[in-house]
Design an enzyme around this catalytic site. Structure first.
Site, PDB file in Angstrom:
ATOM      1  N   GLU A 197       2.818   5.378  -5.531  1.00  8.20           N
ATOM      2  CA  GLU A 197       1.302   6.529  -5.220  1.00  8.20           C
ATOM      3  C   GLU A 197       1.770   7.914  -5.416  1.00  8.20           C
ATOM      4  O   GLU A 197       1.459   8.907  -5.008  1.00  8.20           O
ATOM      5  CB  GLU A 197       1.011   6.388  -3.818  1.00  8.20           C
ATOM      6  N   GLU A 247      -1.365  -2.356  -4.880  1.00  7.10           N
ATOM      7  CA  GLU A 247      -1.846  -2.503  -3.535  1.00  7.10           C
ATOM      8  C   GLU A 247      -3.375  -2.255  -3.560  1.00  7.10           C
ATOM      9  O   GLU A 247      -3.744  -1.300  -4.255  1.00  7.10           O
ATOM     10  CB  GLU A 247      -1.219  -1.278  -2.798  1.00  7.10           C
TER      11      GLU A 247
END
Ligand code: BMA
Length: 373
Positions: A192, A301
């Site tokens: 991320e 995710e």
């Protein structure tokens, strides 16, 4: 009667998720000295990807919604009858020598769960929310824009960071099967990073620094610590296009698996629409890039917290992911903590989305653990 039996057999064969992969090793991971099990896993992922999409769940075996550490238990298994094909683990705090991670999973237990998964033919992936080495606070302490710089060679924290990496290496090198062979795992590190909420994020370091951090980590684990049981996964949060996706990409020679993270933020029709668009766009980015660069595309995710939409799996996820060829989709964790009662991404037994998850996992293109044994 015989016709009926024959027909049933044919249908089962046609739609069964159980199709043996061939044992060919066409694809080589970035570690040219990877163990044969690691090379095997990489090639197995390419073969599995041609047949279906594996379901993954973070921390699945360690705890679930309102329970902690019950051997054999899994919220996903309670709801569907089987374990996920892919199980994610979190290494945060291994770097500081802690006995348990930042979500209270003991590393000794985690190693056992990884062995159990491996014995069942399942696949393990690990994320790492490592602490901020400058402040000693968590990975989310991102007020500075210099942490990465201090870790790189010649930085003031370089030597200290190598000690942290020694501990990460120690964890991976302690993952052994019953014959003493290293268990291969997917390491989804510094994830991320196109967002700005971790110390390695987009506002916290330059693209060049991020790439250096990545390469330094691979080279240290692989070449100095002789960790040869890893596949490396790159997983920014959702991006707008391929250029943005690749802005901080360390290069094909440092990445085996390309993914992204994306969540439904909220529960309104607009929130769901935005999620669908982001998922579709990012699925296209990672699958196009993976096809060009010979990598494995995944969803690193995803999820909808608390699952207020009880048709999330069959109604939202399924139509999105089945338009693309990806290896897996990993749903985030079901927190056990009493102060996080709504922090879960997979239904547990009795939840209004449990039947939907079951129906999703029973579809022929969707693989649970039994399907990949
Ligand atoms: C976040 C949340 C946190 C957790 C962290 C690392 O998304 O689930 O509660 O500590 O991941 O697993």
């Amino acid at each position: 009667m015989r016709h009926l039996l024959l027909f049933t057999l044919l249908v089962t064969m046609l739609f069964s998720c159980k199709q043996k992969e061939e044992a060919t090793n066409k694809f080589l991971p970035v570690d040219k000295n990877a163990t044969k099990e690691t090379v095997g896993l990489y090639n197995r992922l390419f073969q599995l990807m041609d047949k279906g999409i594996m379901v993954g769940h973070q921390d699945d075996l360690a705890y679930g919604h309102s329970w902690y550490k019950e051997d054999g238990r899994s919220d996903v298994k309670d709801a569907t009858g089987d374990y996920p094909a892919v199980i994610g683990w979190e290494l945060g705090h291994v770097e500081i020598g802690a006995e348990f991670n930042l979500d209270s999973v003991y590393f000794q237990d985690m190693k056992r769960y990884i062995r159990e998964t491996y014995d069942r033919g399942g696949i393990t992936t690990a994320s790492w929310h490592g602490d901020n080495i400058v402040t000693g606070n968590t990975a989310w302490d991102c007020a500075q824009d210099s942490v990465v710089r201090t870790i790189l060679p010649n930085g003031v924290n370089h030597e200290k960071y190598l000690v942290w990496l020694d501990r990460v290496a120690g964890f991976f090198l302690d993952l052994k099967d019953k014959d003493g062979n290293l268990i291969p795992v997917v390491f989804r590190m510094y994830h991320e990073h196109t967002g700005a909420w971790f110390w390695w994020g987009s506002k916290q370091c330059t693209p060049a620094e991020y790439k250096q951090l990545w390469k330094m980590t691979v080279e240290y684990l692989r070449d100095k610590k002789n960790v040869h049981n890893l596949l490396y996964a790159y997983s920014p949060s959702e991006t707008e296009n391929e250029a943005a996706y690749l802005e901080r990409y360390p290069g094909d020679e440092y990445v085996d698996i390309v993914g992204y993270d994306s969540y439904v933020n909220g529960k309104s029709a607009e929130d769901i629409q935005r999620y669908k668009e982001a998922m579709d766009r990012n699925l296209k980015i990672v699958t196009d890039y993976a096809a060009k660069a010979n990598k494995i595309p995944v969803i690193g995710e995803t999820g909808m917290e608390s699952l207020p939409d009880s048709t999330y799996f069959t109604g939202i996820v399924y139509p999105l992911i089945t338009q693309y060829k990806i290896a897996w989709v990993l749903f985030w964790r079901n927190a056990w903590e009493a102060d996080k009662p709504n922090h879960y991404y997979m239904p547990f037994e009795g939840h209004s989305a449990a039947n939907d998850l079951k129906e999703f996992t029973e579809r022929p293109q969707i693989f649970m653990n039994e399907c990949i044994k």
